[in-house]
Design a protein around this motif. Structure first.
Motif, short mmCIF file in Angstrom:
data_model
loop_
_atom_site.label_atom_id
_atom_site.label_comp_id
_atom_site.label_asym_id
_atom_site.label_seq_id
_atom_site.Cartn_x
_atom_site.Cartn_y
_atom_site.Cartn_z
N VAL A 157 0.86 -1.19 0.00
CA VAL A 157 0.00 0.00 0.00
C VAL A 157 0.89 1.24 0.00
CG1 VAL A 157 -1.81 1.27 1.20
CG2 VAL A 157 -1.78 -1.23 1.27
N PRO A 158 0.72 2.14 -0.95
CA PRO A 158 1.57 3.33 -1.00
C PRO A 158 1.39 4.23 0.21
CG PRO A 158 -0.27 3.55 -2.53
CD PRO A 158 -0.29 2.13 -2.02
N ASP A 159 2.49 4.84 0.64
CA ASP A 159 2.44 5.78 1.77
C ASP A 159 1.85 7.13 1.35
OD1 ASP A 159 3.64 3.84 3.26
OD2 ASP A 159 5.66 4.63 3.00
N GLY A 160 2.02 7.48 0.13
CA GLY A 160 1.56 8.79 -0.34
C GLY A 160 1.49 8.81 -1.84
N PRO A 161 0.99 9.88 -2.40
CA PRO A 161 0.58 11.11 -1.69
C PRO A 161 -0.78 10.96 -1.01
CG PRO A 161 0.13 11.31 -4.02
CD PRO A 161 0.84 10.00 -3.86
N ASN A 162 -1.01 11.81 -0.01
CA ASN A 162 -2.27 11.83 0.71
C ASN A 162 -3.21 12.79 -0.01
OD1 ASN A 162 -4.42 12.20 2.56
ND2 ASN A 162 -3.06 11.71 4.28
N LEU A 163 -4.07 12.23 -0.85
CA LEU A 163 -4.94 13.06 -1.70
C LEU A 163 -5.88 13.93 -0.86
CD1 LEU A 163 -5.96 13.81 -4.51
CD2 LEU A 163 -7.52 11.85 -4.39
N ALA A 164 -6.50 13.34 0.14
CA ALA A 164 -7.46 14.10 0.96
C ALA A 164 -6.77 15.24 1.69
CB ALA A 164 -8.14 13.17 1.96
N LYS A 165 -5.58 14.98 2.22
CA LYS A 165 -4.84 16.02 2.94
C LYS A 165 -4.47 17.16 2.01
CE LYS A 165 -0.65 16.73 5.70
NZ LYS A 165 0.55 16.07 6.28
N ASN A 166 -4.02 16.84 0.80
CA ASN A 166 -3.64 17.88 -0.15
C ASN A 166 -4.83 18.74 -0.54
OD1 ASN A 166 -1.08 16.86 -0.05
ND2 ASN A 166 -1.15 15.88 -2.05
N ILE A 167 -5.99 18.11 -0.72
CA ILE A 167 -7.19 18.86 -1.09
C ILE A 167 -7.60 19.81 0.03
CG2 ILE A 167 -9.66 18.65 -1.57
CD1 ILE A 167 -9.06 16.08 -3.07
N VAL A 168 -7.58 19.31 1.27
CA VAL A 168 -7.97 20.14 2.41
C VAL A 168 -7.02 21.32 2.58
CG1 VAL A 168 -8.21 20.19 4.93
CG2 VAL A 168 -9.15 18.28 3.63
N LEU A 169 -5.72 21.07 2.46
CA LEU A 169 -4.74 22.15 2.62
C LEU A 169 -4.90 23.19 1.51
CD1 LEU A 169 -1.50 20.21 3.64
CD2 LEU A 169 -2.98 21.60 5.09
N ALA A 170 -5.11 22.73 0.28
CA ALA A 170 -5.28 23.66 -0.84
C ALA A 170 -6.56 24.47 -0.67
CB ALA A 170 -5.31 22.90 -2.16
#
Length: 233
Positions: free
Chosen positions: A161-174
């Motif tokens: 299972v890939p560690d990243g990228p964290n799609l949800a985290k990137n969307i929230v930060l953006a």
């Protein structure tokens, strides 16, 4: 005192006016930033995989239980081993330099243990490099320090299972960045607007009673515009 109160009310109204006048624009900008982050992450950010190997430091190979002095020496050896691994000479010697991996290490709290994490865009490359570190780092560290010993405590193997990228985290930060930037922009726009648009603008700027208002027959009047008059007390 009245002037200060009027100023505070004016500033607070400016803050709330941002949402009242530009709420739709702010929402659209937030959605735009979030969508851009999602597309950029999916199309341009590679997935990363990691394999970890944990080492336990003993004072000597015959030690089963560490005394206080041995434990202190083991902790020092933990940090020494981590520093040795981070050195370029160690990576060259072990043959892991230039493999396109990121090698990090961290000490486990209150234990003479540390974890080495190997990350790469290819899961098997990360596994192979971690395997080399697992098999060869203890001997290399001993050749440098001539003391202590490293024992492998855990090896995670191939990461499925890939560690990243964290799609949800990137969307929230953006989206958060979009909200902050859009709010600041529209707030400055309102603050720099010196025109009088309503009766509230007059009350906020002048401490005079309003005698009456002459409504306008233009479209501006339908949105709260018009001409106002006031007199001194």
């Amino acid at each position: 005192m009245d002037n200060n109160t009027s100023t505070y009310e004016f500033n607070f109204r400016k803050i709330t006016d941002v949402f009242r006048q530009f709420f739709v624009w702010i929402v659209l900008i937030v959605i735009l930033f979030g969508a851009f982050a999602a597309v950029f992450t999916v199309l341009f950010v590679d997935e990363t995989y990691s394999t970890s190997v944990s080492f336990y430091v003993k004072d000597s190979e015959s030690s089963t239980t560490l005394t206080s002095a041995q434990y202190s020496a083991a902790e020092i050896h933990v940090y020494s081993s981590m520093e040795i691994l981070a050195a370029g000479e160690c990576k060259q010697t072990l043959g892991i330099a230039g493999r396109g991996v990121t090698v990090t290490s961290s000490k486990k709290n209150n234990t003479p243990m540390f974890v080495v994490k190997v990350s790469a865009t290819d899961r098997y490359t990360a596994y192979e490099v971690a395997e080399i570190i697992r098999d060869e780092l203890p001997e290399y560290v001993f050749s440098v320090t001539q003391t202590g010993s490293l024992s492998v405590y855990n090896f995670t193997g191939v990461d499925e299972v890939p560690d990243g990228p964290n799609l949800a985290k990137n969307i929230v930060l953006a989206a958060l960045v979009g909200f902050v930037l859009s709010y600041i922009f529209f707030f400055i726009k309102i603050v720099l607007d010196t025109e009088i648009h309503s009766e509230e603008d007059i009350r906020a700027r002048y401490n005079y009673p309003i005698l009456g208002a002459i409504p306008s027959i233009t479209e501006e009047a339908q949105s709260g515009g018009g001409y106002y008059s006031y007199s001194r007390k």
